[in-house]
Design an enzyme around this catalytic site. Structure first.
Site, PDB file in Angstrom:
ATOM      1  N   ARG A   1     -59.162 -50.338  16.086  1.00 30.74           N
ATOM      2  CA  ARG A   1     -59.877 -49.393  15.233  1.00 30.74           C
ATOM      3  C   ARG A   1     -60.501 -50.100  14.046  1.00 30.74           C
ATOM      4  O   ARG A   1     -59.922 -51.043  13.505  1.00 30.74           O
ATOM      5  CB  ARG A   1     -58.916 -48.312  14.739  1.00 30.74           C
ATOM      6  CG  ARG A   1     -59.578 -47.176  13.980  1.00 30.74           C
ATOM      7  CD  ARG A   1     -58.562 -46.124  13.595  1.00 30.74           C
ATOM      8  NE  ARG A   1     -57.889 -45.558  14.752  1.00 30.74           N
ATOM      9  CZ  ARG A   1     -56.896 -44.674  14.673  1.00 30.74           C
ATOM     10  NH1 ARG A   1     -56.464 -44.276  13.494  1.00 30.74           N
ATOM     11  NH2 ARG A   1     -56.346 -44.192  15.767  1.00 30.74           N
TER      12      ARG A   1
ATOM     13  N   SER B  32     -59.780 -40.621  15.470  1.00 30.14           N
ATOM     14  CA  SER B  32     -58.638 -39.776  15.140  1.00 30.14           C
ATOM     15  C   SER B  32     -58.868 -39.052  13.814  1.00 30.14           C
ATOM     16  O   SER B  32     -59.846 -38.342  13.652  1.00 30.14           O
ATOM     17  CB  SER B  32     -57.357 -40.618  15.131  1.00 30.14           C
ATOM     18  OG  SER B  32     -56.222 -39.819  14.961  1.00 30.14           O
ATOM     19  N   HIS B  33     -57.972 -39.266  12.842  1.00 28.56           N
ATOM     20  CA  HIS B  33     -58.038 -38.553  11.567  1.00 28.56           C
ATOM     21  C   HIS B  33     -58.716 -39.381  10.476  1.00 28.56           C
ATOM     22  O   HIS B  33     -58.790 -38.940   9.331  1.00 28.56           O
ATOM     23  CB  HIS B  33     -56.617 -38.215  11.106  1.00 28.56           C
ATOM     24  CG  HIS B  33     -55.766 -39.437  10.901  1.00 28.56           C
ATOM     25  ND1 HIS B  33     -55.206 -40.108  11.960  1.00 28.56           N
ATOM     26  CD2 HIS B  33     -55.405 -40.122   9.793  1.00 28.56           C
ATOM     27  CE1 HIS B  33     -54.531 -41.149  11.504  1.00 28.56           C
ATOM     28  NE2 HIS B  33     -54.633 -41.185  10.191  1.00 28.56           N
TER      29      HIS B  33
ATOM     30  N   LYS C 213     -58.039 -45.916  21.878  1.00 28.71           N
ATOM     31  CA  LYS C 213     -56.657 -45.768  22.322  1.00 28.71           C
ATOM     32  C   LYS C 213     -56.645 -46.066  23.816  1.00 28.71           C
ATOM     33  O   LYS C 213     -57.477 -45.545  24.561  1.00 28.71           O
ATOM     34  CB  LYS C 213     -56.143 -44.356  22.053  1.00 28.71           C
ATOM     35  CG  LYS C 213     -56.055 -43.992  20.580  1.00 28.71           C
ATOM     36  CD  LYS C 213     -55.598 -42.553  20.378  1.00 28.71           C
ATOM     37  CE  LYS C 213     -55.522 -42.202  18.899  1.00 28.71           C
ATOM     38  NZ  LYS C 213     -55.151 -40.786  18.673  1.00 28.71           N
TER      39      LYS C 213
ATOM     40  N   ASP D  64     -56.441 -32.083  14.515  1.00 34.89           N
ATOM     41  CA  ASP D  64     -57.161 -33.225  13.979  1.00 34.89           C
ATOM     42  C   ASP D  64     -58.406 -33.486  14.824  1.00 34.89           C
ATOM     43  O   ASP D  64     -58.748 -32.715  15.723  1.00 34.89           O
ATOM     44  CB  ASP D  64     -56.248 -34.451  13.889  1.00 34.89           C
ATOM     45  CG  ASP D  64     -55.956 -35.087  15.240  1.00 34.89           C
ATOM     46  OD1 ASP D  64     -56.131 -34.416  16.276  1.00 34.89           O
ATOM     47  OD2 ASP D  64     -55.540 -36.264  15.270  1.00 34.89           O
TER      48      ASP D  64
ATOM     49  N   ASP E 129     -59.295 -35.544  17.190  1.00 37.90           N
ATOM     50  CA  ASP E 129     -59.256 -35.789  18.633  1.00 37.90           C
ATOM     51  C   ASP E 129     -58.191 -34.970  19.351  1.00 37.90           C
ATOM     52  O   ASP E 129     -57.933 -35.188  20.533  1.00 37.90           O
ATOM     53  CB  ASP E 129     -59.079 -37.279  18.931  1.00 37.90           C
ATOM     54  CG  ASP E 129     -57.730 -37.836  18.498  1.00 37.90           C
ATOM     55  OD1 ASP E 129     -57.220 -37.396  17.451  1.00 37.90           O
ATOM     56  OD2 ASP E 129     -57.195 -38.719  19.189  1.00 37.90           O
TER      57      ASP E 129
ATOM     58  N   ASP F  33     -54.863 -34.599  19.165  1.00 40.62           N
ATOM     59  CA  ASP F  33     -53.497 -35.002  19.508  1.00 40.62           C
ATOM     60  C   ASP F  33     -52.509 -34.746  18.372  1.00 40.62           C
ATOM     61  O   ASP F  33     -51.328 -35.064  18.487  1.00 40.62           O
ATOM     62  CB  ASP F  33     -53.426 -36.467  19.969  1.00 40.62           C
ATOM     63  CG  ASP F  33     -53.889 -37.459  18.918  1.00 40.62           C
ATOM     64  OD1 ASP F  33     -54.223 -37.041  17.793  1.00 40.62           O
ATOM     65  OD2 ASP F  33     -53.925 -38.671  19.230  1.00 40.62           O
ATOM     66  N   ARG F  34     -52.986 -34.139  17.263  1.00 42.30           N
ATOM     67  CA  ARG F  34     -52.095 -33.787  16.155  1.00 42.30           C
ATOM     68  C   ARG F  34     -52.416 -32.371  15.704  1.00 42.30           C
ATOM     69  O   ARG F  34     -53.572 -31.938  15.744  1.00 42.30           O
ATOM     70  CB  ARG F  34     -52.284 -34.738  14.969  1.00 42.30           C
ATOM     71  CG  ARG F  34     -52.018 -36.190  15.306  1.00 42.30           C
ATOM     72  CD  ARG F  34     -51.991 -37.059  14.071  1.00 42.30           C
ATOM     73  NE  ARG F  34     -53.231 -36.973  13.326  1.00 42.30           N
ATOM     74  CZ  ARG F  34     -53.317 -36.737  12.016  1.00 42.30           C
ATOM     75  NH1 ARG F  34     -52.223 -36.514  11.306  1.00 42.30           N
ATOM     76  NH2 ARG F  34     -54.478 -36.705  11.413  1.00 42.30           N
TER      77      ARG F  34
ATOM     78  N   HIS G 232     -48.187 -35.382  15.291  1.00 43.94           N
ATOM     79  CA  HIS G 232     -48.055 -35.747  16.705  1.00 43.94           C
ATOM     80  C   HIS G 232     -46.761 -35.123  17.221  1.00 43.94           C
ATOM     81  O   HIS G 232     -45.682 -35.375  16.674  1.00 43.94           O
ATOM     82  CB  HIS G 232     -47.946 -37.268  16.862  1.00 43.94           C
ATOM     83  CG  HIS G 232     -49.224 -38.015  16.672  1.00 43.94           C
ATOM     84  ND1 HIS G 232     -50.182 -38.105  17.649  1.00 43.94           N
ATOM     85  CD2 HIS G 232     -49.689 -38.731  15.621  1.00 43.94           C
ATOM     86  CE1 HIS G 232     -51.194 -38.851  17.212  1.00 43.94           C
ATOM     87  NE2 HIS G 232     -50.922 -39.238  15.984  1.00 43.94           N
TER      88      HIS G 232
END
Length: 454
Positions: free
Chosen positions: A13, A101-102, A111, A235, A237, A239-240, A322
């Site tokens: 990232r 992501s965030h 990922k 978030d 993407d 996943d949270r 998560h």
């Protein structure tokens, strides 16, 4: 061509326009393809989030992967859990999710999965070494496109038949989860109020990070306006997740973990559950009281998933939101699925979300405190803080340093995704919280001065 700092503990990232140029991402694609092929993996699923740079990165990465002889299935713009699901559903060898992501909008990254496991640690460094070596596989792969969203919705929706219709506000934050969650909600017994379900990589309404309370302001307001049973935020993407009660109070990640854990323990006494170093002591103590085998472990989605498999845990959770369900599910972090589990608990209890936390001991906590700190110095500072406290107070050093005080604790750890130090504190009273925080922050400051001077 590629900043070596992008190869982090559990993902790759950086700042998209600075650290991820087209030619560099093509090279990364070739390195990933070479890594996969050396592990006997040739078929690769690829998803991407809604960030403005994701299309460009997709094109460059595909070019690199195909040049090694890997066959790529492009899933389109999807939340990260659909990438994970696709590897199971299509029985492919590997997967890559392009997502920031965030992180702020200018960031993006990758990922990566090998088989059904997420790549992290030494394997990410192996990919970095392949980039440096230039020893790359050559071949001619094939590209195809597949939409797995209907199959995913079928799998998740089939699990849930709520005993009452729950009114829920869901804020997708203009991230990748909105369209898929809309499909899923149409299959559930809910009365949904949808906020910001349109994908927009500029994130025009608020940043999609539910761990920052100001990002939940619109959700809190909508829950009260619509007299909803609860509110849920995703978030960027998917996943949270974050949640708020019917009165607009935030339910943090460790509190969600406790709610989920209680329900699982009612069916599976003695189940193994995993938290991370930022979680409240109240969560650990209460789950132990209920008979759980509770493990405190490192922060990080890849690390947690690996530990879950090793420990055969039913559930794991992080303060970041998560949530990983092996109980009734596939063991990866999926905010859409976790949202359904939370709605199910509220529906079955016939009580509002706030009632799920009644009777717990009251402590005072800080949210995550993030201090800007360069990637080059953050780990040295954490080690310096640990050295200061060893022999003075009990220390838990599974990830950073968690200093145990008489009536609370303080944590300092280096983020693996951003150039920051993360701190969190908990105590029995506000006065003790302020005391513990001031002490630890003073140590961090003095150690930082010493590290920067060296």
């Amino acid at each position: 061509m590629l900043n070596p700092q992008i190869f982090r503990e559990y993902d790759i990232r950086g700042i998209a326009d600075v650290d991820l140029p087209d030619e560099g991402v093509k090279l990364l694609g070739r390195a990933l393809g070479t890594f996969f092929l050396r592990q006997g993996a040739r078929s690769v699923n690829l998803g991407r989030d809604a960030r403005l740079s994701s299309d460009r990165l997709r094109d460059a990465l595909i070019e690199g992967l195909l040049a090694t002889g890997c066959h790529v299935t492009d899933l389109g713009k999807v939340p990260t859990p659909l990438l994970y699901f696709s590897v199971y559903h299509l029985q492919t060898d590997a997967g890559v999710m392009i997502t920031g992501s965030h992180n702020p909008p200018e960031y993006n990254g990758f990922k990566t999965m090998l088989g059904k496991s997420t790549i992290y640690g030494a394997q990410i460094q192996e990919i970095a070494q392949i980039v440096r070596s230039g020893s790359l596989s050559q071949g001619e792969g094939k590209l195809s496109q597949v939409d797995v969203s209907d199959a995913y919705v079928d799998l998740v929706a089939s699990q849930f038949d709520f005993p009452r219709r729950v009114r829920v506000v869901i804020d997708a934050g203009n991230g990748a989860a909105g369209p898929t969650m809309h499909k899923l909600l149409s299959r559930l017994k809910v009365e949904p109020i949808e906020l910001y379900f349109e994908m927009d990589g500029r994130f025009p309404n608020h940043h999609p990070d539910p761990t920052v309370e100001k990002n939940l302001d619109d959700l809190k307001l909508a829950v009260k306006q619509h007299q909803a049973d609860l509110g849920i935020a995703f978030d960027g993407d998917g996943d949270r997740l974050g949640a708020v009660t019917e009165t607009g109070e935030v339910v943090w990640g460790d509190q969600l973990m406790l709610i989920y854990g209680r329900e699982i323990l009612s069916r599976k006494p003695g189940a193994t559950l995993i938290g991370e170093v930022k979680c409240s002591q109240v969560m650990y103590d209460e789950l132990k009281r209920l008979g759980a085998n509770v493990i405190m472990y490192k922060t990080g989605h890849s690390l947690i998933k690996a530990k879950m498999k090793q420990a055969q845990a039913e559930l794991a959770g992080e303060m970041s939101g998560h949530m990983f369900f092996a109980d009734r599910y596939l063991g990866y972090d999926d905010a859409l699925y976790a949202a359904c589990r939370l709605i199910e608990i509220v529906a079955r209890s016939r009580k509002p979300l706030s009632a799920q936390l009644e009777g717990l001991p009251r402590t005072v906590t800080t949210p995550e405190i993030r201090l800007d700190c360069s990637d080059e110095t953050k780990f040295a500072i954490v080690e310096g803080v640990a050295e200061h406290y060893r022999g003075r107070r009990p220390v838990i050093d599974v990830d950073g340093v968690r200093v145990v005080f008489d009536q609370g604790w303080g944590l300092v750890r280096a983020s693996n995704t951003q150039p920051v130090l993360v701190m969190r504190f908990e105590a029995h009273t506000p006065e003790l919280l302020a005391q513990y925080r001031a002490e630890v922050e003073g140590v961090v400051h003095s150690v930082s001065q010493r590290v920067l001077a060296s």
